[in-house]
Design an enzyme around this catalytic site. Structure first.
Site, PDB file in Angstrom:
ATOM      1  N   ASP A 151       0.884  -1.165   0.000  1.00 28.28           N
ATOM      2  CA  ASP A 151       0.000   0.000   0.000  1.00 28.28           C
ATOM      3  C   ASP A 151       0.916   1.208   0.000  1.00 28.28           C
ATOM      4  O   ASP A 151       1.733   1.370   0.910  1.00 28.28           O
ATOM      5  CB  ASP A 151      -0.882   0.012   1.253  1.00 28.28           C
ATOM      6  CG  ASP A 151      -1.929  -1.095   1.218  1.00 28.28           C
ATOM      7  OD1 ASP A 151      -2.348  -1.482   0.108  1.00 28.28           O
ATOM      8  OD2 ASP A 151      -2.328  -1.570   2.293  1.00 28.28           O
ATOM      9  N   ASP A 171     -13.897  -4.906  -3.131  1.00 31.21           N
ATOM     10  CA  ASP A 171     -13.902  -4.869  -1.667  1.00 31.21           C
ATOM     11  C   ASP A 171     -15.308  -5.285  -1.249  1.00 31.21           C
ATOM     12  O   ASP A 171     -16.296  -4.729  -1.745  1.00 31.21           O
ATOM     13  CB  ASP A 171     -13.635  -3.437  -1.150  1.00 31.21           C
ATOM     14  CG  ASP A 171     -12.200  -3.000  -1.399  1.00 31.21           C
ATOM     15  OD1 ASP A 171     -11.349  -3.873  -1.651  1.00 31.21           O
ATOM     16  OD2 ASP A 171     -11.942  -1.782  -1.355  1.00 31.21           O
TER      17      ASP A 171
END
Lengths: 254, 198
Positions: free
Chosen positions: A15, A134
């Site tokens: 990330d 997600d």
């Protein structure tokens, strides 16, 4: 899936925010975890099968920054690189591929404009086109979340995966919002449901804390797993995970 | 060390290929004319994207003939992924489109009982007397594959059936997988290819 020599993939995820690797629980409370190119090279040396970079701060102004990160990671990396975060248009995808990504991962933009998947698949090939989903459980079903897990859109995750496959997605990167960053193990019900519903490969993400968790995801149909925190903290190396999997008769690249 | 001349097919992602050669210390050039392809010591035909679109782009630029001619003359040439498939006669991906036709056989789709695209690392088994190819794990990203390549030395992998993972003949090498994304295994293949014809 029978009759294949294909191995299960271990994919460390970086990330990235403003050119640095960050980590946090449920995308909150981000802490610095190093330089993306150094991290990627380290994981490659440990035996990682691919690297995913997700730009968690992706903004139009941050775009140049993101390209520079991709170029630096690419130069060091002789394994595939997927880049996601803030991809809104076919042109965004093109620029990332030019900078050195092998695949681009689209999330929120595809929910609002599913045709972006067809455009990317047609122009660059299906093998470049990853759909990130997600999802969180909602009773017996799973609902799609967007904007880094902040918003539900009333879409069923399994149905969305099938629709995306038909539009041109070549791979599904499936993150459990309930498990992400919790280290409680993958959401096996979610992973199994999506893996059984589509023909394209599924990457399970969210919740890995051990090699055992990773084996569980493969056992329920995942083709690959994505993990960040366990590798960033140095608790486990990719090599440790692969040794465990090989001992337990799971096919991985040695 | 000679330079590698890369044939632009319009759809291919060149960054990974360029980075792979840079790590080997090999200079990369982009072919900008038919002459460049005819004269280069080493040529790569990459390929990401569809069979039909890649073939159309080669023809438009007049690159198909010099490519085929240099391969028929056994001059060092390596083809990758869709580039590999273009060496065959035709493909299920783009019915009615002729490939370069160096090999008379057809490129077909994977069976429906295996994941497609084939994404990931598969185990390649090469023949022992292969010059450039080797046995090991290679990274694939493909929905189509050839099953036979008569006249070539074939390395195979299993996905549905045992398909043509790579092949070589004299100074010609052709890989269904991506050597530029196949870690040390792939780098060694590119490196041995660059030594051909020396």
């Amino acid at each position: 899936m029978s009759r294949t020599g294909l191995t299960h993939r271990i994919i460390p995820c970086l990330d990235v925010s403003h050119g640095r690797v960050v980590k946090g629980v449920k995308f909150q409370g981000l802490r610095d975890a190093g330089d993306p190119a150094e991290r990627a090279a380290l994981y490659q040396a440990q035996g990682a099968d691919e690297i995913v970079i997700l730009d968690v701060s992706a903004t139009p102004e941050g775009r140049g920054n993101q390209h520079e990160t991709v170029r630096r990671v690419r130069a060091a990396l002789s394994i595939p690189l997927t880049v996601g975060g803030g991809i809104r248009t076919e042109e965004d995808a093109f620029e990332l591929l030019e900078a050195g990504a092998d695949k681009v991962s689209v999330n929120t933009a595809a929910v609002f404009s599913p045709e972006i998947l067809s455009h990317i698949a047609t122009r660059f090939g299906r093998q470049c086109c990853v759909l990130a989903i997600d999802a969180r459980s909602q009773g017996q079903r799973f609902e799609v979340l967007i904007k880094g897990g902040r918003e539900a859109v009333g879409k069923d995750a399994v149905a969305w995966a099938k629709e995306a496959e038909a539009l041109g997605a070549g791979e599904i990167l499936l993150t459990s919002w309930d498990r992400d960053g919790t280290r409680e193990g993958f959401d096996l019900a979610l992973t199994g449901a999506v893996a059984a519903a589509v023909h394209v490969p599924v990457i399970a993400s969210g919740g890995a804390d051990s090699a055992k968790h990773i084996k569980e995801a493969f056992d329920c149909g995942a083709d690959a797993v994505l993990a960040a925190s366990i590798f960033h903290d140095g608790d486990l190396t990719v090599g440790d995970v692969k040794s465990y999997l090989l001992e337990h008769q799971v096919r991985v690249r040695p | 060390m000679p330079a590698i001349t890369i044939v632009p097919t319009g759809t291919a992602n060149m960054a990974s290929v360029k980075a792979a050669f840079a790590r080997l210390g090999v200079e990369t050039r982009l072919a900008d004319s038919a002459e460049a392809i005819a004269q280069a010591s080493h040529v790569m035909l990459p390929g990401v994207g569809a069979f039909g679109a890649s073939m159309a782009r080669l023809r438009e630029q007049g690159f198909d003939r010099p490519l085929k001619a240099r391969m028929l003359a056994n001059r060092p040439t390596i083809a990758i992924c869709v580039g590999h498939q273009l060496l065959f006669a035709s493909s299920d991906e783009s019915p009615g489109v002729d490939g370069l036709g160096l090999i008379a056989t057809h490129v077909g789709a994977f069976e429906t009982d295996v994941r497609a695209p084939q994404f990931g690392w598969n185990e390649v088994t090469a023949l022992e007397d292969a010059q450039v190819l080797d046995s090991g794990f290679a990274y694939f990203a493909n929905s189509f594959r050839a099953l036979e390549a008569p006249g070539w030395q074939v390395a195979r992998a299993l996905h549905g059936q045992r398909f043509v993972a790579a092949m070589e003949r004299g100074n010609l090498v052709s890989c269904q997988f991506h050597p530029e994304l196949s870690a040390d295994y792939g780098a060694a293949i590119l490196s041995r290819f660059m030594e051909l014809g020396q």
